[in-house]
Enzyme design. Structure first.
Site, PDB file in Angstrom:
ATOM      1  N   GLU A 165     -12.589   5.102   4.631  1.00 21.54           N
ATOM      2  CA  GLU A 165     -13.326   6.281   4.152  1.00 21.54           C
ATOM      3  C   GLU A 165     -14.820   6.194   4.423  1.00 21.54           C
ATOM      4  O   GLU A 165     -15.477   7.215   4.603  1.00 21.54           O
ATOM      5  CB  GLU A 165     -13.144   6.435   2.637  1.00 21.54           C
TER       6      GLU A 165
ATOM      7  N   ARG B 124      -7.415 -12.384   4.428  1.00 24.47           N
ATOM      8  CA  ARG B 124      -6.059 -12.768   4.849  1.00 24.47           C
ATOM      9  C   ARG B 124      -5.940 -12.813   6.379  1.00 24.47           C
ATOM     10  O   ARG B 124      -6.559 -12.006   7.070  1.00 24.47           O
ATOM     11  CB  ARG B 124      -5.045 -11.757   4.310  1.00 24.47           C
TER      12      ARG B 124
ATOM     13  N   HIS C 267       0.822  -1.226   0.000  1.00 23.09           N
ATOM     14  CA  HIS C 267       0.000   0.000   0.000  1.00 23.09           C
ATOM     15  C   HIS C 267       0.850   1.268   0.000  1.00 23.09           C
ATOM     16  O   HIS C 267       0.389   2.341   0.382  1.00 23.09           O
ATOM     17  CB  HIS C 267      -0.950   0.049   1.221  1.00 23.09           C
TER      18      HIS C 267
END
Ligand code: ADP
Length: 398
Positions: free
Chosen positions: A335, A235, A179
């Site tokens: 977000e 994950r 990321h």
């Protein structure tokens, strides 16, 4: 440098996202963006929209494979209906230990990055495929690789090093993080007032968190691969190695070979675990929130595990940074999932993190901390394509 259209390519396991920016000396104007989604299905989606959001292409083609999907993108960009790219930037999760710098792509570089597929096994095969196709279908145009690991290169050795025998460390096994383009874009958007002590939580389908000092990465949760760190959609995140050995021994009872067993273990740890594994329902936060409303206890446990783990990481990163000025949430959950932000911050009052419930009740960019919070808490959507364009422009100038 005069202005030129730059194509950004971001490939995932079932989709190819792209955008075209007009990039000149300080100017960056998004011209179009689009995606081919649902690769491997009879009815995928192919769309392109302009900067105002108006759909210019909206199709539901059969997408039997990546070749068909990427050809749709290349044909559209060659059709004359859109600005033809003069340079291409490829997002890449990891180039392994020898490819750490963003750079010009040659066929030999693609082979080198492919040899480190084990460092991002779910991402590298599709990314190198798209790079080779881009060299073939856009001949004569410079292609550049922009790495997620690039942002994390500043981590100190103590954060990078893994507690393993030296022979494996010598093979490049260490913490690389992922990321990175998202983190870089958050720091970029905070300029010129980048706080000294910053934690960014990128919470999407894949989730990670980084401690950033003076704009540089100090530590990050993902490890050698994006499977490490905090629990995410499918994950495990960090887990007792004994758990993996236990599962491996079970799998080995019926596996046809050692590599078959390793592949199956990878599916368990990367595709069947995390929110999906615990909830036995979905890896999608919206589904889990709906299920929680209906009293689903497994969904509740999965989400609690997620928010609890993130709060623990935030606590340890505050210790590493020796304080905290700002916490930023980003990514689809960061977000949009108001409840996750509230749940993560609930127990962090002792660290000076205090949300304002009303301010937190938003989706998209906002400051959500209370007036009395010692730490500013913000929601900032990532601007990853912009960062990729910036790197392409910088590299073209060299
Ligand atoms: P990726 O890592 O695939 O780029 P995203 O950053 O798009 O993923 O994040 C996907 C996650 O964001 C999913 O778990 C999804 O449920 C969550 N999400 C998206 N919109 C909302 C919403 N309105 N409320 C809660 N969660 C949301």
């Amino acid at each position: 440098m005069s202005s030129l259209p730059v194509l950004v390519l971001n490939s995932g396991s079932s989709s190819i996202k792209f955008s075209v920016y007009e990039a000149g000396n300080g100017d960056r104007t998004k011209l179009v963006e689009g995606a081919v989604d649902g690769i491997g299905t009879d009815q995928g989606k192919f769309w392109i929209k302009d900067a105002t959001g108006k759909k210019l292409v909206d199709q539901t083609p059969a997408l039997p494979n990546r070749a068909v999907a990427f050809k749709l993108v290349a044909d559209a960009l060659h059709s004359g209906d859109f600005p033809a790219p003069k340079a291409i930037g490829h997002r890449m999760v990891s180039g392994g230990p020898t490819v750490q710098e963003n750079q010009f792509i040659t066929p030999a570089l693609i082979d080198e990055m492919e040899s480190y597929t084990a460092f991002a096994p779910l991402h590298t095969p599709i990314a190198v495929y798209i790079m080779r196709e881009a060299l073939r279908l856009f001949p004569g145009i410079p292609n550049f690789v922009i790495l997620d690991t690039y942002f994390h290169r500043t981590m100190p050795e103590v954060a990078k090093h893994m507690p393993i025998p030296a022979e494996y460390a010598a093979m490049g096994v260490r913490r690389y993080g992922a990321h990175g383009v998202s983190y870089e874009s958050i720091v970029y958007q905070l300029q010129p007032n980048v706080p000294e002590k910053l934690i960014v939580a990128h919470l999407g389908n894949g989730a990670s968190i980084s401690a950033i000092r003076n704009g540089k990465c100090l530590d990050t949760s993902m490890g050698l691969t994006p499977t490490g760190g905090i629990i995410s959609g499918t994950r495990t995140g960090d887990i007792d190695p004994g758990v993996l050995l236990f599962i491996l021994r079970k799998i080995a009872e019926t596996a046809t070979s050692a590599s078959d067993a390793a592949d199956k273990l990878e599916v368990v740890a990367s595709k069947k675990a995390g929110l999906l594994g615990v909830s036995e329902l979905s890896n999608d936060m919206r589904d889990l929130r709906d299920a929680i409303k209906e009293g689903n206890a497994k969904a509740r446990l999965a989400v609690d595990k997620f928010t609890w783990t993130i709060a623990k990481w935030i606590g340890s990163f505050v210790a590493e940074l020796n304080g905290l000025d700002m916490l930023v949430f980003t990514g689809g959950i960061g977000e949009n999932d108001i409840a996750s932000r509230a749940e993560i911050c609930t127990d962090l009052g002792a660290l000076g993190i205090l949300l304002d419930a009303q301010r937190n009740d938003v989706r998209g960019a906002a400051t959500i901390s209370s007036q009395t919070s010692k730490v500013t808490v913000r929601v900032i959507p990532p601007a990853e394509d912009l960062i990729i364009v910036n790197h392409v422009v910088r590299l073209l100038g060299q």
